[in-house]
Design a protein around this motif. Structure first.
Motif, PDB file in Angstrom:
ATOM      1  N   ALA A  75       1.385  -1.351  -0.001  1.00  0.00           N
ATOM      2  CA  ALA A  75       0.085  -0.047  -0.289  1.00  0.00           C
ATOM      3  C   ALA A  75       1.143   1.287   0.136  1.00  0.00           C
ATOM      4  O   ALA A  75       2.066   1.077  -0.241  1.00  0.00           O
ATOM      5  CB  ALA A  75      -1.412  -0.078   1.212  1.00  0.00           C
ATOM      6  N   ALA A  76       0.604   2.385  -0.205  1.00  0.00           N
ATOM      7  CA  ALA A  76       1.013   4.105  -0.756  1.00  0.00           C
ATOM      8  C   ALA A  76       2.160   3.757   1.257  1.00  0.00           C
ATOM      9  O   ALA A  76       2.852   4.324   0.979  1.00  0.00           O
ATOM     10  CB  ALA A  76      -0.149   4.289  -0.574  1.00  0.00           C
ATOM     11  N   GLY A  77       1.366   3.250   1.790  1.00  0.00           N
ATOM     12  CA  GLY A  77       2.896   3.256   3.111  1.00  0.00           C
ATOM     13  C   GLY A  77       3.618   2.227   3.578  1.00  0.00           C
ATOM     14  O   GLY A  77       4.571   3.181   4.762  1.00  0.00           O
ATOM     15  N   GLY A  78       3.504   1.432   2.175  1.00  0.00           N
ATOM     16  CA  GLY A  78       4.698   0.752   2.334  1.00  0.00           C
ATOM     17  C   GLY A  78       4.036  -1.208   1.896  1.00  0.00           C
ATOM     18  O   GLY A  78       3.118  -1.139   2.128  1.00  0.00           O
ATOM     19  N   VAL A  79       5.479  -1.983   2.157  1.00  0.00           N
ATOM     20  CA  VAL A  79       5.383  -3.144   2.062  1.00  0.00           C
ATOM     21  C   VAL A  79       5.411  -4.166   3.632  1.00  0.00           C
ATOM     22  O   VAL A  79       5.759  -4.020   4.341  1.00  0.00           O
ATOM     23  CB  VAL A  79       6.052  -3.721   1.078  1.00  0.00           C
ATOM     24  CG1 VAL A  79       6.290  -5.760   1.216  1.00  0.00           C
ATOM     25  CG2 VAL A  79       6.688  -2.833  -0.272  1.00  0.00           C
ATOM     26  N   THR A  80       3.968  -4.690   3.566  1.00  0.00           N
ATOM     27  CA  THR A  80       3.999  -5.296   5.129  1.00  0.00           C
ATOM     28  C   THR A  80       4.036  -7.295   5.201  1.00  0.00           C
ATOM     29  O   THR A  80       2.916  -7.667   4.232  1.00  0.00           O
ATOM     30  CB  THR A  80       2.559  -5.215   6.127  1.00  0.00           C
ATOM     31  OG1 THR A  80       3.189  -4.113   5.887  1.00  0.00           O
ATOM     32  CG2 THR A  80       3.290  -5.532   7.160  1.00  0.00           C
ATOM     33  N   ALA A  81       4.887  -7.845   5.075  1.00  0.00           N
ATOM     34  CA  ALA A  81       4.857  -9.015   5.561  1.00  0.00           C
ATOM     35  C   ALA A  81       3.085  -9.393   5.930  1.00  0.00           C
ATOM     36  O   ALA A  81       2.762  -9.074   6.854  1.00  0.00           O
ATOM     37  CB  ALA A  81       5.557  -9.868   5.890  1.00  0.00           C
ATOM     38  N   ALA A  82       2.858 -10.333   5.235  1.00  0.00           N
ATOM     39  CA  ALA A  82       1.658 -10.862   4.910  1.00  0.00           C
ATOM     40  C   ALA A  82       1.469 -12.609   5.113  1.00  0.00           C
ATOM     41  O   ALA A  82       2.451 -13.180   4.607  1.00  0.00           O
ATOM     42  CB  ALA A  82       0.797 -11.181   4.712  1.00  0.00           C
ATOM     43  N   PRO A  83       1.176 -12.973   5.828  1.00  0.00           N
ATOM     44  CA  PRO A  83       0.420 -15.502   5.749  1.00  0.00           C
ATOM     45  C   PRO A  83       0.332 -15.609   4.291  1.00  0.00           C
ATOM     46  O   PRO A  83      -0.307 -14.722   3.608  1.00  0.00           O
ATOM     47  CB  PRO A  83      -0.475 -15.410   6.721  1.00  0.00           C
ATOM     48  CG  PRO A  83      -1.392 -14.125   7.121  1.00  0.00           C
ATOM     49  CD  PRO A  83      -0.701 -12.941   6.856  1.00  0.00           C
ATOM     50  N   PHE A  84       1.283 -16.359   3.699  1.00  0.00           N
ATOM     51  CA  PHE A  84       1.354 -17.366   2.681  1.00  0.00           C
ATOM     52  C   PHE A  84      -0.511 -17.895   2.833  1.00  0.00           C
ATOM     53  O   PHE A  84       0.220 -19.046   4.007  1.00  0.00           O
ATOM     54  CB  PHE A  84       2.549 -17.505   2.349  1.00  0.00           C
ATOM     55  CG  PHE A  84       2.448 -17.795   0.590  1.00  0.00           C
ATOM     56  CD1 PHE A  84       1.832 -19.236   0.606  1.00  0.00           C
ATOM     57  CD2 PHE A  84       2.914 -17.107   0.077  1.00  0.00           C
ATOM     58  CE1 PHE A  84       2.288 -19.889  -0.593  1.00  0.00           C
ATOM     59  CE2 PHE A  84       2.216 -17.945  -1.362  1.00  0.00           C
ATOM     60  CZ  PHE A  84       2.103 -19.067  -1.587  1.00  0.00           C
ATOM     61  N   ASP A  85      -1.592 -18.272   2.420  1.00  0.00           N
ATOM     62  CA  ASP A  85      -2.416 -18.374   2.425  1.00  0.00           C
ATOM     63  C   ASP A  85      -2.107 -19.529   1.512  1.00  0.00           C
ATOM     64  O   ASP A  85      -2.542 -19.098   0.428  1.00  0.00           O
ATOM     65  CB  ASP A  85      -4.153 -18.427   3.159  1.00  0.00           C
ATOM     66  CG  ASP A  85      -3.613 -18.027   4.563  1.00  0.00           C
ATOM     67  OD1 ASP A  85      -2.627 -18.529   5.094  1.00  0.00           O
ATOM     68  OD2 ASP A  85      -3.918 -16.220   4.561  1.00  0.00           O
TER      69      ASP A  85
END
Length: 85
Positions: A75-85
């Motif tokens: 998103a505009a605020g940056g990259v955030t790790a997310a769970p890989f489902d």
């Protein structure tokens, strides 16, 4: 290519490395890979890398490399790790 909203899957052979997809939350650059991308109505994107690597870059930020088996929200605020489902 530009994905404003919705979902897509891309399978890009090594000779197609550099294929780009823009989203409201930033740009993705393929590095010879297979990946999935979803953009929600608010413009945030979630990318999952099935094979290879993808560079993701929110506006005004340095790109981050995601590798096989990883996922992130972009998103505009940056990259955030997310769970890989």
């Amino acid at each position: 290519a530009f994905l404003a909203r919705g979902r897509m899957t891309a399978v890009c052979p090594p000779d197609a490395a550099g294929f780009r997809v823009g989203t409201p939350g930033g740009d993705l650059t393929d590095r010879g890979t297979a990946f999935g991308l979803a953009v929600d109505p608010g413009g945030a994107s979630e990318v999952c890398v099935f094979q290879g690597a993808v560079d993701v870059a929110p506006p005004g930020a340095a790109p981050a490399r995601l590798t096989e088996g990883s996922a992130a929200t972009v998103a505009a605020g940056g990259v955030t790790a997310a769970p890989f489902d």
